[in-house]
Design a protein around this motif. Structure first.
Motif, PDB file in Angstrom:
ATOM      1  N   HIS A  35       0.856  -1.187   0.000  1.00 27.37           N
ATOM      2  CA  HIS A  35       0.000   0.000   0.000  1.00 27.37           C
ATOM      3  C   HIS A  35       0.888   1.232   0.000  1.00 27.37           C
ATOM      4  O   HIS A  35       1.767   1.381   0.857  1.00 27.37           O
ATOM      5  N   LYS A  36       0.684   2.142  -0.958  1.00 27.85           N
ATOM      6  CA  LYS A  36       1.544   3.304  -1.113  1.00 27.85           C
ATOM      7  C   LYS A  36       1.560   4.168   0.142  1.00 27.85           C
ATOM      8  O   LYS A  36       2.580   4.764   0.497  1.00 27.85           O
ATOM      9  N   GLU A  37       0.436   4.253   0.833  1.00 26.89           N
ATOM     10  CA  GLU A  37       0.312   5.150   1.978  1.00 26.89           C
ATOM     11  C   GLU A  37       1.150   4.689   3.179  1.00 26.89           C
ATOM     12  O   GLU A  37       1.852   5.483   3.798  1.00 26.89           O
ATOM     13  N   ASP A  38       1.075   3.412   3.543  1.00 25.02           N
ATOM     14  CA  ASP A  38       1.750   2.950   4.755  1.00 25.02           C
ATOM     15  C   ASP A  38       2.646   1.733   4.539  1.00 25.02           C
ATOM     16  O   ASP A  38       3.167   1.155   5.493  1.00 25.02           O
ATOM     17  N   GLU A  39       2.820   1.326   3.259  1.00 28.63           N
ATOM     18  CA  GLU A  39       3.670   0.199   2.876  1.00 28.63           C
ATOM     19  C   GLU A  39       3.213  -1.120   3.497  1.00 28.63           C
ATOM     20  O   GLU A  39       4.005  -2.040   3.701  1.00 28.63           O
TER      21      GLU A  39
END
Length: 274
Positions: A35-39
């Motif tokens: 997930h780009k936001e929180d990996e």
């Protein structure tokens, strides 16, 4: 190495029990989707389209759609029932020359070794093929698919290449206009090929991009800045004949010192697949 399949090669009235082992492996570095936001790791769940519940692997069966929203379930036992003993073995159809087969027909490769006391028949088959400089074309059912296969003798055993059927090969998407090639250009092209002609040795090659990718990942983990390598100046040569002549000249230039054989990178540890 686990056995991929055990079967029998039927050669006239001779039955040769064999064990098949996969001949290739995947050494590439694999990436996970995050997930780009929180990996956070992206997960995939198998859900039923009817009840929307998550389904475990042991609760999944094979189904064939014969009409819209209508399926018939087929079990592994039922698939086995329709196979004859002959179809489960590899039936030799005929013999051929290896160079008669286009590489486009090849699918998967297997190492083949004798099994259950079949050493003598196996070795007779291998040596006869080697001395006749022939390969065997056979047919069998692997899983739920019928396969034709090329049975190829080697000094250290036999290799089986499963093959595609003719109707599985796509046609060339379009034709191209073939321009005339003059004799001088053709001669220079042949000279260039001859100047670079050396025996194929698979030990001389390794996946260089994977080595660079591993270095990139090591640098990223260490917090280093990623820099692009310096590229050699691009040639502006447009004339084909000039390009051929310069290529031949470069191939004839003596190498500085003794070229050292490149060593492949060390094998990676456990890889995470997507």
């Amino acid at each position: 190495m686990p056995v991929a399949n055990k079967t029998v090669i039927s050669f006239g009235l001779v039955a040769i029990p064999i064990a098949m082992y996969t001949a290739v492996q995947d050494n590439d570095i694999h990436f996970n989707q995050l997930h780009k936001e929180d990996e956070g790791r992206i997960r995939y769940k198998k859900t039923c389209a009817h009840c929307n519940e998550e389904v475990k692997q042991e609760d999944i069966v094979k189904g064939y759609q014969y009409d819209k929203d209508n399926y018939v379930v087929v079990t592994d036992e039922e698939l086995e029932k329709i196979k004859t003993a002959k179809e489960k073995s590899i039936q030799i159809i005929h013999f051929a020359n290896l160079n008669q087969i286009s590489p486009i027909y090849y699918d998967k490769a297997y190492h083949v070794l004798p099994d259950k006391g079949g050493n003598k028949a196996f070795e007779l088959f291998r040596v006869a093929l080697m001395e006749q400089q022939k390969i065997a074309i056979g047919k069998t059912i692997l899983g739920s698919k019928e396969k034709i296969m090329a049975i190829i003798p080697r000094d250290d055993g036999i290799v089986i290449q499963t093959m595609f059927f003719e109707d599985e090969i796509k046609e060339i998407p379009k034709s191209y206009q073939k321009p005339d090639v003059n004799e001088e250009e053709l001669k220079m092209g042949k000279i260039l090929i001859d100047s670079m002609d050396t025996p194929f040795d698979p030990n001389n090659y390794f996946n260089e991009y994977q080595a660079k990718l591993k270095q990139l990942l090591d640098d990223k983990v260490a917090g280093k800045e990623i820099k692009a390598p310096k590229e050699p100046a691009q040639s502006n040569i447009i004339d084909l004949m000039e390009a051929l002549k310069l290529s031949v000249e470069q191939s004839k230039k003596p190498k500085r010192g003794t070229a050292k054989k490149q060593e492949p990178p060390k094998k990676q540890g456990r890889k995470k697949a997507v």
